[in-house]
Design a protein around this motif. Structure first.
Motif, PDB file in Angstrom:
ATOM      1  N   LEU A  41       2.017  48.570  58.746  1.00 51.86           N
ATOM      2  CA  LEU A  41       3.231  47.754  58.703  1.00 51.86           C
ATOM      3  C   LEU A  41       4.482  48.624  58.705  1.00 51.86           C
ATOM      4  O   LEU A  41       5.481  48.285  59.346  1.00 51.86           O
ATOM      5  N   LEU A  42       4.443  49.743  57.990  1.00 50.05           N
ATOM      6  CA  LEU A  42       5.598  50.643  57.972  1.00 50.05           C
ATOM      7  C   LEU A  42       5.889  51.195  59.365  1.00 50.05           C
ATOM      8  O   LEU A  42       7.044  51.328  59.757  1.00 50.05           O
ATOM      9  N   GLY A  43       4.840  51.504  60.112  1.00 46.38           N
ATOM     10  CA  GLY A  43       5.031  52.036  61.454  1.00 46.38           C
ATOM     11  C   GLY A  43       5.425  50.991  62.466  1.00 46.38           C
ATOM     12  O   GLY A  43       5.923  51.304  63.543  1.00 46.38           O
ATOM     13  N   ARG A  44       5.231  49.727  62.143  1.00 49.14           N
ATOM     14  CA  ARG A  44       5.467  48.633  63.068  1.00 49.14           C
ATOM     15  C   ARG A  44       6.764  47.878  62.815  1.00 49.14           C
ATOM     16  O   ARG A  44       7.175  47.041  63.611  1.00 49.14           O
ATOM     17  N   GLN A  45       7.397  48.149  61.690  1.00 49.57           N
ATOM     18  CA  GLN A  45       8.557  47.350  61.292  1.00 49.57           C
ATOM     19  C   GLN A  45       9.746  47.528  62.226  1.00 49.57           C
ATOM     20  O   GLN A  45       9.937  48.575  62.821  1.00 49.57           O
ATOM     21  N   GLU A  46      10.530  46.473  62.321  1.00 51.68           N
ATOM     22  CA  GLU A  46      11.758  46.476  63.101  1.00 51.68           C
ATOM     23  C   GLU A  46      12.885  47.010  62.227  1.00 51.68           C
ATOM     24  O   GLU A  46      12.725  47.129  61.012  1.00 51.68           O
ATOM     25  N   PRO A  47      14.038  47.329  62.809  1.00 48.03           N
ATOM     26  CA  PRO A  47      15.175  47.719  61.976  1.00 48.03           C
ATOM     27  C   PRO A  47      15.461  46.641  60.937  1.00 48.03           C
ATOM     28  O   PRO A  47      15.461  45.453  61.244  1.00 48.03           O
ATOM     29  N   GLY A  48      15.630  47.040  59.713  1.00 47.29           N
ATOM     30  CA  GLY A  48      15.837  46.096  58.628  1.00 47.29           C
ATOM     31  C   GLY A  48      14.557  45.778  57.883  1.00 47.29           C
ATOM     32  O   GLY A  48      14.561  45.079  56.881  1.00 47.29           O
ATOM     33  N   GLY A  49      13.424  46.273  58.367  1.00 44.66           N
ATOM     34  CA  GLY A  49      12.165  46.097  57.665  1.00 44.66           C
ATOM     35  C   GLY A  49      11.331  44.903  58.072  1.00 44.66           C
ATOM     36  O   GLY A  49      10.246  44.702  57.552  1.00 44.66           O
ATOM     37  N   ARG A  50      11.813  44.103  58.999  1.00 40.03           N
ATOM     38  CA  ARG A  50      11.084  42.902  59.408  1.00 40.03           C
ATOM     39  C   ARG A  50       9.875  43.277  60.265  1.00 40.03           C
ATOM     40  O   ARG A  50       9.951  44.173  61.098  1.00 40.03           O
ATOM     41  N   CYS A  51       8.759  42.571  60.043  1.00 39.93           N
ATOM     42  CA  CYS A  51       7.537  42.843  60.795  1.00 39.93           C
ATOM     43  C   CYS A  51       6.858  41.513  61.104  1.00 39.93           C
ATOM     44  O   CYS A  51       6.357  40.842  60.210  1.00 39.93           O
ATOM     45  N   LEU A  52       6.874  41.125  62.366  1.00 38.07           N
ATOM     46  CA  LEU A  52       6.248  39.874  62.782  1.00 38.07           C
ATOM     47  C   LEU A  52       4.896  40.182  63.412  1.00 38.07           C
ATOM     48  O   LEU A  52       4.835  40.684  64.536  1.00 38.07           O
ATOM     49  N   VAL A  53       3.839  39.894  62.678  1.00 42.08           N
ATOM     50  CA  VAL A  53       2.483  40.161  63.159  1.00 42.08           C
ATOM     51  C   VAL A  53       1.523  39.232  62.418  1.00 42.08           C
ATOM     52  O   VAL A  53       1.755  38.879  61.262  1.00 42.08           O
ATOM     53  N   THR A  54       0.468  38.814  63.093  1.00 39.75           N
ATOM     54  CA  THR A  54      -0.514  37.937  62.448  1.00 39.75           C
ATOM     55  C   THR A  54      -1.581  38.772  61.740  1.00 39.75           C
ATOM     56  O   THR A  54      -1.761  39.955  62.032  1.00 39.75           O
ATOM     57  N   HIS A  55      -2.295  38.138  60.823  1.00 41.57           N
ATOM     58  CA  HIS A  55      -3.386  38.814  60.124  1.00 41.57           C
ATOM     59  C   HIS A  55      -4.458  39.259  61.117  1.00 41.57           C
ATOM     60  O   HIS A  55      -5.014  40.346  60.987  1.00 41.57           O
ATOM     61  N   GLY A  56      -4.725  38.423  62.102  1.00 45.41           N
ATOM     62  CA  GLY A  56      -5.726  38.758  63.112  1.00 45.41           C
ATOM     63  C   GLY A  56      -5.336  39.963  63.943  1.00 45.41           C
ATOM     64  O   GLY A  56      -6.172  40.816  64.259  1.00 45.41           O
ATOM     65  N   THR A  57      -4.053  40.047  64.311  1.00 43.27           N
ATOM     66  CA  THR A  57      -3.569  41.194  65.077  1.00 43.27           C
ATOM     67  C   THR A  57      -3.664  42.464  64.253  1.00 43.27           C
ATOM     68  O   THR A  57      -4.105  43.506  64.743  1.00 43.27           O
ATOM     69  N   LEU A  58      -3.252  42.386  62.986  1.00 42.01           N
ATOM     70  CA  LEU A  58      -3.369  43.551  62.104  1.00 42.01           C
ATOM     71  C   LEU A  58      -4.819  44.004  61.999  1.00 42.01           C
ATOM     72  O   LEU A  58      -5.118  45.194  62.095  1.00 42.01           O
ATOM     73  N   ALA A  59      -5.719  43.058  61.802  1.00 44.22           N
ATOM     74  CA  ALA A  59      -7.141  43.389  61.664  1.00 44.22           C
ATOM     75  C   ALA A  59      -7.659  44.092  62.912  1.00 44.22           C
ATOM     76  O   ALA A  59      -8.353  45.103  62.813  1.00 44.22           O
ATOM     77  N   ALA A  60      -7.297  43.581  64.076  1.00 42.76           N
ATOM     78  CA  ALA A  60      -7.761  44.177  65.329  1.00 42.76           C
ATOM     79  C   ALA A  60      -7.174  45.574  65.531  1.00 42.76           C
ATOM     80  O   ALA A  60      -7.879  46.489  65.962  1.00 42.76           O
ATOM     81  N   GLU A  61      -5.908  45.763  65.206  1.00 42.35           N
ATOM     82  CA  GLU A  61      -5.257  47.050  65.421  1.00 42.35           C
ATOM     83  C   GLU A  61      -5.732  48.115  64.435  1.00 42.35           C
ATOM     84  O   GLU A  61      -5.816  49.290  64.775  1.00 42.35           O
ATOM     85  N   ILE A  62      -6.038  47.697  63.211  1.00 40.98           N
ATOM     86  CA  ILE A  62      -6.471  48.650  62.194  1.00 40.98           C
ATOM     87  C   ILE A  62      -7.987  48.873  62.260  1.00 40.98           C
ATOM     88  O   ILE A  62      -8.472  49.942  61.916  1.00 40.98           O
ATOM     89  N   GLY A  63      -8.709  47.852  62.692  1.00 42.27           N
ATOM     90  CA  GLY A  63     -10.163  47.981  62.777  1.00 42.27           C
ATOM     91  C   GLY A  63     -10.894  47.515  61.538  1.00 42.27           C
ATOM     92  O   GLY A  63     -11.953  48.037  61.204  1.00 42.27           O
ATOM     93  N   ILE A  64     -10.303  46.532  60.827  1.00 39.90           N
ATOM     94  CA  ILE A  64     -10.971  45.941  59.667  1.00 39.90           C
ATOM     95  C   ILE A  64     -11.032  44.433  59.886  1.00 39.90           C
ATOM     96  O   ILE A  64     -10.479  43.921  60.850  1.00 39.90           O
ATOM     97  N   THR A  65     -11.694  43.725  58.987  1.00 39.08           N
ATOM     98  CA  THR A  65     -11.833  42.275  59.148  1.00 39.08           C
ATOM     99  C   THR A  65     -10.566  41.556  58.700  1.00 39.08           C
ATOM    100  O   THR A  65      -9.783  42.074  57.897  1.00 39.08           O
ATOM    101  N   ARG A  66     -10.378  40.347  59.223  1.00 40.11           N
ATOM    102  CA  ARG A  66      -9.208  39.545  58.871  1.00 40.11           C
ATOM    103  C   ARG A  66      -9.161  39.219  57.371  1.00 40.11           C
ATOM    104  O   ARG A  66      -8.094  39.315  56.756  1.00 40.11           O
ATOM    105  N   PRO A  67     -10.298  38.837  56.737  1.00 40.36           N
ATOM    106  CA  PRO A  67     -10.235  38.579  55.284  1.00 40.36           C
ATOM    107  C   PRO A  67      -9.796  39.806  54.479  1.00 40.36           C
ATOM    108  O   PRO A  67      -9.108  39.667  53.466  1.00 40.36           O
TER     109      PRO A  67
END
Length: 82
Positions: A41-67
């Motif tokens: 999330l820190l690497g993905r944040q926009e200026p101001g700290g905002r980060c628009l991403v779904t749990h599923g997208t995070l799981a796929a990008e990191i390589g862990i399960t959605r839960p």
């Protein structure tokens, strides 16, 4: 953000390290998945700290399960880190 192969041949995201000392303030007892979620999330944040991403997208990008992402975000939210 690019991907690289780890020792097992899995595609994993490369983390962008910032000048932020977020891990210094991370409380002990967090689930292991909380740290890669926070760093991603820190690497993905926009200026101001905002980060628009779904749990599923995070799981796929990191390589862990959605839960695991959901649980990690719950702990990070409780610690007031997200």
């Amino acid at each position: 953000m690019g991907l690289h192969d780890d020792r097992c041949g899995a595609r994993r995201p490369e983390y962008v390290w910032t000048a932020n000392n977020a891990l210094v303030f991370a409380p002990r007892g967090m689930p292991p998945a909380a740290y890669p979620v926070l760093l991603h999330l820190l690497g993905r944040q926009e200026p101001g700290g905002r980060c628009l991403v779904t749990h599923g997208t995070l799981a796929a990008e990191i390589g862990i399960t959605r839960p695991k992402v959901t649980r990690a975000l719950q702990h990070l939210r409780f610690a007031r880190m997200v």
